[in-house]
Design a protein around this motif. Sequence first.
Motif, PDB file in Angstrom:
ATOM      1  N   ASN A 101     -21.885  15.515 -67.018  1.00 58.87           N
ATOM      2  CA  ASN A 101     -22.494  14.290 -67.532  1.00 58.87           C
ATOM      3  C   ASN A 101     -23.909  14.556 -68.025  1.00 58.87           C
ATOM      4  O   ASN A 101     -24.698  15.222 -67.355  1.00 58.87           O
ATOM      5  CB  ASN A 101     -22.533  13.223 -66.436  1.00 58.87           C
ATOM      6  CG  ASN A 101     -21.150  12.924 -65.878  1.00 58.87           C
ATOM      7  OD1 ASN A 101     -20.200  12.743 -66.624  1.00 58.87           O
ATOM      8  ND2 ASN A 101     -21.038  12.883 -64.555  1.00 58.87           N
ATOM      9  N   LYS A 102     -24.205  14.031 -69.207  1.00 60.54           N
ATOM     10  CA  LYS A 102     -25.555  14.150 -69.761  1.00 60.54           C
ATOM     11  C   LYS A 102     -26.465  13.164 -69.048  1.00 60.54           C
ATOM     12  O   LYS A 102     -26.172  11.963 -68.971  1.00 60.54           O
ATOM     13  CB  LYS A 102     -25.513  13.848 -71.257  1.00 60.54           C
ATOM     14  CG  LYS A 102     -26.834  14.062 -71.979  1.00 60.54           C
ATOM     15  CD  LYS A 102     -27.151  15.524 -72.180  1.00 60.54           C
ATOM     16  CE  LYS A 102     -28.384  15.705 -73.044  1.00 60.54           C
ATOM     17  NZ  LYS A 102     -28.801  17.099 -73.148  1.00 60.54           N
ATOM     18  N   VAL A 103     -27.554  13.658 -68.462  1.00 60.19           N
ATOM     19  CA  VAL A 103     -28.504  12.797 -67.765  1.00 60.19           C
ATOM     20  C   VAL A 103     -29.918  13.210 -68.165  1.00 60.19           C
ATOM     21  O   VAL A 103     -30.282  14.382 -68.093  1.00 60.19           O
ATOM     22  CB  VAL A 103     -28.346  12.878 -66.232  1.00 60.19           C
ATOM     23  CG1 VAL A 103     -27.048  12.230 -65.795  1.00 60.19           C
ATOM     24  CG2 VAL A 103     -28.413  14.311 -65.737  1.00 60.19           C
ATOM     25  N   ASP A 104     -30.708  12.233 -68.598  1.00 57.62           N
ATOM     26  CA  ASP A 104     -32.075  12.515 -69.033  1.00 57.62           C
ATOM     27  C   ASP A 104     -32.081  13.664 -70.037  1.00 57.62           C
ATOM     28  O   ASP A 104     -31.412  13.604 -71.052  1.00 57.62           O
ATOM     29  CB  ASP A 104     -32.961  12.835 -67.823  1.00 57.62           C
ATOM     30  CG  ASP A 104     -33.010  11.679 -66.824  1.00 57.62           C
ATOM     31  OD1 ASP A 104     -33.009  10.524 -67.282  1.00 57.62           O
ATOM     32  OD2 ASP A 104     -33.043  11.945 -65.612  1.00 57.62           O
ATOM     33  N   SER A 105     -32.807  14.734 -69.733  1.00 58.21           N
ATOM     34  CA  SER A 105     -32.864  15.869 -70.656  1.00 58.21           C
ATOM     35  C   SER A 105     -31.937  17.004 -70.232  1.00 58.21           C
ATOM     36  O   SER A 105     -31.981  18.098 -70.800  1.00 58.21           O
ATOM     37  CB  SER A 105     -34.298  16.397 -70.750  1.00 58.21           C
ATOM     38  OG  SER A 105     -34.758  16.808 -69.464  1.00 58.21           O
ATOM     39  N   GLY A 106     -31.104  16.771 -69.222  1.00 56.39           N
ATOM     40  CA  GLY A 106     -30.220  17.825 -68.732  1.00 56.39           C
ATOM     41  C   GLY A 106     -28.828  17.312 -68.436  1.00 56.39           C
ATOM     42  O   GLY A 106     -28.330  16.395 -69.109  1.00 56.39           O
ATOM     43  N   PHE A 107     -28.200  17.890 -67.402  1.00 59.43           N
ATOM     44  CA  PHE A 107     -26.814  17.581 -67.094  1.00 59.43           C
ATOM     45  C   PHE A 107     -26.609  17.482 -65.587  1.00 59.43           C
ATOM     46  O   PHE A 107     -27.295  18.149 -64.808  1.00 59.43           O
ATOM     47  CB  PHE A 107     -25.891  18.680 -67.623  1.00 59.43           C
ATOM     48  CG  PHE A 107     -25.951  18.866 -69.115  1.00 59.43           C
ATOM     49  CD1 PHE A 107     -25.081  18.180 -69.950  1.00 59.43           C
ATOM     50  CD2 PHE A 107     -26.886  19.729 -69.681  1.00 59.43           C
ATOM     51  CE1 PHE A 107     -25.144  18.346 -71.324  1.00 59.43           C
ATOM     52  CE2 PHE A 107     -26.956  19.899 -71.052  1.00 59.43           C
ATOM     53  CZ  PHE A 107     -26.071  19.205 -71.875  1.00 59.43           C
ATOM     54  N   GLU A 108     -25.645  16.653 -65.204  1.00 58.10           N
ATOM     55  CA  GLU A 108     -25.141  16.648 -63.842  1.00 58.10           C
ATOM     56  C   GLU A 108     -23.709  17.164 -63.886  1.00 58.10           C
ATOM     57  O   GLU A 108     -22.887  16.664 -64.643  1.00 58.10           O
ATOM     58  CB  GLU A 108     -25.168  15.255 -63.224  1.00 58.10           C
ATOM     59  CG  GLU A 108     -24.687  15.241 -61.778  1.00 58.10           C
ATOM     60  CD  GLU A 108     -24.743  13.867 -61.144  1.00 58.10           C
ATOM     61  OE1 GLU A 108     -24.474  13.761 -59.936  1.00 58.10           O
ATOM     62  OE2 GLU A 108     -25.044  12.892 -61.866  1.00 58.10           O
ATOM     63  N   TYR A 116     -24.220  19.465 -59.084  1.00 56.36           N
ATOM     64  CA  TYR A 116     -25.341  20.306 -59.490  1.00 56.36           C
ATOM     65  C   TYR A 116     -26.088  19.618 -60.620  1.00 56.36           C
ATOM     66  O   TYR A 116     -25.533  18.765 -61.325  1.00 56.36           O
ATOM     67  CB  TYR A 116     -24.860  21.679 -59.994  1.00 56.36           C
ATOM     68  CG  TYR A 116     -24.008  22.456 -59.038  1.00 56.36           C
ATOM     69  CD1 TYR A 116     -24.561  23.434 -58.210  1.00 56.36           C
ATOM     70  CD2 TYR A 116     -22.632  22.242 -58.969  1.00 56.36           C
ATOM     71  CE1 TYR A 116     -23.773  24.164 -57.329  1.00 56.36           C
ATOM     72  CE2 TYR A 116     -21.833  22.964 -58.090  1.00 56.36           C
ATOM     73  CZ  TYR A 116     -22.406  23.925 -57.279  1.00 56.36           C
ATOM     74  OH  TYR A 116     -21.617  24.646 -56.412  1.00 56.36           O
ATOM     75  N   LYS A 117     -27.332  20.023 -60.838  1.00 52.26           N
ATOM     76  CA  LYS A 117     -28.078  19.630 -62.018  1.00 52.26           C
ATOM     77  C   LYS A 117     -28.458  20.890 -62.784  1.00 52.26           C
ATOM     78  O   LYS A 117     -28.702  21.943 -62.188  1.00 52.26           O
ATOM     79  CB  LYS A 117     -29.329  18.834 -61.644  1.00 52.26           C
ATOM     80  CG  LYS A 117     -29.039  17.392 -61.239  1.00 52.26           C
ATOM     81  CD  LYS A 117     -30.319  16.581 -61.093  1.00 52.26           C
ATOM     82  CE  LYS A 117     -30.004  15.117 -60.786  1.00 52.26           C
ATOM     83  NZ  LYS A 117     -31.239  14.311 -60.654  1.00 52.26           N
ATOM     84  N   ALA A 118     -28.473  20.768 -64.104  1.00 49.26           N
ATOM     85  CA  ALA A 118     -28.800  21.927 -64.935  1.00 49.26           C
ATOM     86  C   ALA A 118     -29.477  21.466 -66.213  1.00 49.26           C
ATOM     87  O   ALA A 118     -29.185  20.379 -66.729  1.00 49.26           O
ATOM     88  CB  ALA A 118     -27.541  22.720 -65.269  1.00 49.26           C
ATOM     89  N   SER A 119     -30.367  22.306 -66.713  1.00 50.47           N
ATOM     90  CA  SER A 119     -30.989  22.031 -68.008  1.00 50.47           C
ATOM     91  C   SER A 119     -30.030  22.349 -69.147  1.00 50.47           C
ATOM     92  O   SER A 119     -30.096  21.729 -70.217  1.00 50.47           O
ATOM     93  CB  SER A 119     -32.270  22.854 -68.161  1.00 50.47           C
ATOM     94  OG  SER A 119     -33.185  22.555 -67.128  1.00 50.47           O
TER      95      SER A 119
END
Length: 327
Positions: A101-108, A116-119
């Motif tokens: 999922n696209k979140v803010d400037s990165g991804f979940e 996880y979260k990733a740029s």
Amino acid sequence: MDHFDIVIVGGGPIGIACGLEAKKNGLSYIILEKGTIVNSLYNYPVNMQFFSSSDLLEIDQIPFISNEAKPKRNEALEYYRRIVTSNNLKINLFEKVEAVNKVDSGFEIVTDKRNYKASNVIIATGFYDIPNLLDIPGEKLDKVSHYYKDPHFYASQKLAVIGGSNSAIDAALECYRKGAEVTLIIREPEVGQRVKYWVRPDIINRIKEGSIKAYFNANVKEIHPDKLLIATEDGVIELENDFVLALTGYRPNFTFLEKLGIQLSPDEKRLPQYNQETMETNIKGLYLAGVICGGMETHKWFIENSRIHALMIINAIKANKNGNIPT
């Protein structure tokens, strides 16, 4: 929740190459693989020999030494496993990615175990997980398989092999030599031209001498517990049968790509949209690597010509991180 510069989805050769490149460049990363290391190669037939020579299967210039010029499956498994373990690559095995999922400037990234979260995210999932179905009555019978592993299982059985490419031809020859009564059913007028050059004469000669029966310009119409109905140039025939190997090819998980928001071409090729210089898709920070880039053109990308994707992607991510335009 762990945050990484890069989450790599897929632990095949190209996913591993991306991990190596990320590590060399000081980027935090994790590889998520739903099966074992190089899971697709693990599921190849046990006796399979690659079309490519070992040097063309190398990643990160790590030498691949094989007994013959063209390595076999077990040698490839050992090679890629040693790369992962010797380089202490961060890879989580038997962890399936369920959503990105696209979140803010990165991804979940959501898996069946944790989040996880990733740029940035790299999709390197290949195409071996979903077979091209025949969509005919009886295809779901237990006697039918879309994957071939070992010829011993089919010894002394009436085996129909559907398909005319490398996987089908290899299976037909191996099973014939283990005592199966093999019939090939090929929708084209001849054995596929892409069949390995040292194998194609073998199958043609076995067909000519009658050791293996073959129907060309033919399609299976129905599968029954004890027989098949085959549409041939001479009409529909019945064939006594114990087992069916429907080796008609495989396709990428287009549903997964569409859920990610990746645009696919509207034609039958289903080509994903990406920048050919950076491998970035229409979703900023989301990249494609390896054979998945070819959509339904599954003969377009191989390990040998997509190894470069890892370097292209990491260069692009570094450039974006530093506020530069990738070159």
